[in-house]
Design an enzyme around this catalytic site. Structure first.
Site, PDB file in Angstrom:
ATOM      1  N   GLU A  16      -9.674  -2.414 -10.110  1.00  0.00           N
ATOM      2  CA  GLU A  16      -9.939  -1.846  -8.795  1.00  0.00           C
ATOM      3  C   GLU A  16     -11.372  -1.334  -8.747  1.00  0.00           C
ATOM      4  O   GLU A  16     -11.862  -0.704  -9.689  1.00  0.00           O
ATOM      5  CB  GLU A  16      -8.984  -0.693  -8.496  1.00  0.00           C
ATOM      6  CG  GLU A  16      -9.236  -0.041  -7.134  1.00  0.00           C
ATOM      7  CD  GLU A  16      -8.325   1.127  -6.865  1.00  0.00           C
ATOM      8  OE1 GLU A  16      -7.129   0.876  -6.616  1.00  0.00           O
ATOM      9  OE2 GLU A  16      -8.801   2.286  -6.892  1.00  0.00           O
ATOM     10  N   ARG A 107      -0.406   4.168   3.395  1.00  0.00           N
ATOM     11  CA  ARG A 107      -0.457   5.132   4.498  1.00  0.00           C
ATOM     12  C   ARG A 107      -1.827   5.784   4.544  1.00  0.00           C
ATOM     13  O   ARG A 107      -2.439   5.944   5.588  1.00  0.00           O
ATOM     14  CB  ARG A 107       0.620   6.203   4.331  1.00  0.00           C
ATOM     15  CG  ARG A 107       0.657   7.164   5.529  1.00  0.00           C
ATOM     16  CD  ARG A 107       1.476   8.400   5.237  1.00  0.00           C
ATOM     17  NE  ARG A 107       0.842   9.232   4.224  1.00  0.00           N
ATOM     18  CZ  ARG A 107       1.384  10.347   3.748  1.00  0.00           C
ATOM     19  NH1 ARG A 107       2.574  10.732   4.174  1.00  0.00           N
ATOM     20  NH2 ARG A 107       0.763  11.072   2.839  1.00  0.00           N
ATOM     21  N   ASP A 109      -4.170   9.161   2.531  1.00  0.00           N
ATOM     22  CA  ASP A 109      -3.937  10.562   2.180  1.00  0.00           C
ATOM     23  C   ASP A 109      -3.784  11.414   3.434  1.00  0.00           C
ATOM     24  O   ASP A 109      -4.586  11.343   4.356  1.00  0.00           O
ATOM     25  CB  ASP A 109      -5.103  11.102   1.341  1.00  0.00           C
ATOM     26  CG  ASP A 109      -5.208  10.390  -0.004  1.00  0.00           C
ATOM     27  OD1 ASP A 109      -4.169   9.945  -0.507  1.00  0.00           O
ATOM     28  OD2 ASP A 109      -6.330  10.289  -0.531  1.00  0.00           O
ATOM     29  N   LYS A 163      10.332  -0.099   1.397  1.00  0.00           N
ATOM     30  CA  LYS A 163       9.037  -0.782   1.509  1.00  0.00           C
ATOM     31  C   LYS A 163       9.152  -2.231   1.052  1.00  0.00           C
ATOM     32  O   LYS A 163       8.592  -3.140   1.670  1.00  0.00           O
ATOM     33  CB  LYS A 163       7.960  -0.052   0.697  1.00  0.00           C
ATOM     34  CG  LYS A 163       7.427   1.185   1.356  1.00  0.00           C
ATOM     35  CD  LYS A 163       6.067   1.605   0.819  1.00  0.00           C
ATOM     36  CE  LYS A 163       6.126   2.290  -0.509  1.00  0.00           C
ATOM     37  NZ  LYS A 163       4.825   2.908  -0.862  1.00  0.00           N
TER      38      LYS A 163
END
Length: 294
Positions: A16, A107, A109, A163
């Site tokens: 990442e 979503r 933070d 999910k």
């Protein structure tokens, strides 16, 4: 290529990175990517707009360049906390036009000053929207030590299952520093019928301030072994960096022995650390991949 397909025959190793802030030199991230591409990771994910959501266009450009310039599969992050459906569609259309196939749907933070202002209250709402309107491979986050806002492990697994039912194809965990949490979580996820591949998110800790911030944000427990490392080396930057690398290598080695689906390394844009860790574990990953294919 859709990342969910990678897990069928190998132990996945991914990275990442985050985009530069609006006023930062953009060449630095490309130098980092040049160095990281030598690892030949299975994919590189790009967080959404360091320095603010308005910087998200850099995420799309960088994710596109990872594929087209460096020949590595990419994943673009997309937090939805402030998005209207029309805005989400515009971003997703742009990602599609840029050849991006994989999205990490989040979503984002939530703080007292940053309650959801858009049409998506939860990541599952965004996942469902993407699944109904596009053909992206969708990745979602999971929490080995339970989401900070959850009422408990059972409730957390219920919503994680939701999910996946909404369309998440692959999961990446929040960072953790005690492998027992991840192994216990993975076993319970399986019992709960969550059959998507689960990558273990590993963050090499290289300074005390960094880990204190992450502990506060994510509720991560610090094992006694790790606390001793922090206390011993916190005033020596190089020693703490090397100790953090060694700790991450130990974590990954144990996880690979446990048959983890994949490792997702939070590089913090530090190619030196990423290379040190990958060099130490690449043989284990290769051997485990051969066993998986057998």
């Amino acid at each position: 290529m859709k990342t969910a397909e990678l897990f069928e025959q190998k132990t996945v190793f991914s990275l990442e990175v985050f985009p530069p802030k609006p006023d930062a030199d953009e060449s630095v991230i490309y130098q980092t990517l040049e160095e990281l591409s030598d690892i030949q990771p299975d994919f590189i994910s790009v967080t959404y707009g360091a320095g603010g959501g308005k910087n998200g266009c850099k995420t799309i450009q960088i994710a596109s360049d990872i594929q087209n310039r460096y020949g590595v599969e990419s994943v673009a992050h997309l937090p939805c906390i402030d998005l209207k459906r029309e805005q989400a569609a515009e971003i997703l259309d742009s990602m599609q036009e840029n050849g991006i196939e994989n999205i990490l749907a989040l979503r984002g933070d939530r703080t007292d000053a940053n309650a959801p202002k858009g049409d998506f209250e939860h990541a599952s709402d965004l996942i469902k929207f993407i699944k109904e309107n596009y053909d992206f491979n969708i990745i979602a986050a999971c929490y080995p030590e339970v989401h900070p806002e959850s009422t408990g492990a059972v409730d957390d697994l219920k919503w994680l299952r939701y999910k996946v039912d909404c369309g998440a194809d692959h999961l990446i965990s929040q960072l953790f520093l005690d492998n027992r949490y991840f192994c216990d979580f993975r076993e319970k996820a399986c019992i709960a019928g969550i059959n998507a591949p689960i990558e273990a998110g590993i963050m090499p800790v290289t300074n005390k301030r960094q880990i204190e911030r992450m502990v506060k944000l994510c509720g991560v427990e610090l094992p006694k072994k790790f606390v001793r490392v922090l206390e011993k080396y916190e005033h020596n930057e190089t020693a703490l960096r090397d100790a953090g690398i060694a700790y991450a290598i130990d974590q990954i080695t144990e996880l690979i022995a446990e048959g983890v689906d994949g490792i997702h390394l939070y590089t913090m844009n530090n190619s030196y650390i990423a290379h040190k860790i990958f060099d130490a574990v690449q043989t284990l990953i290769s051997v485990n991949s051969c066993i998986r294919r057998a």
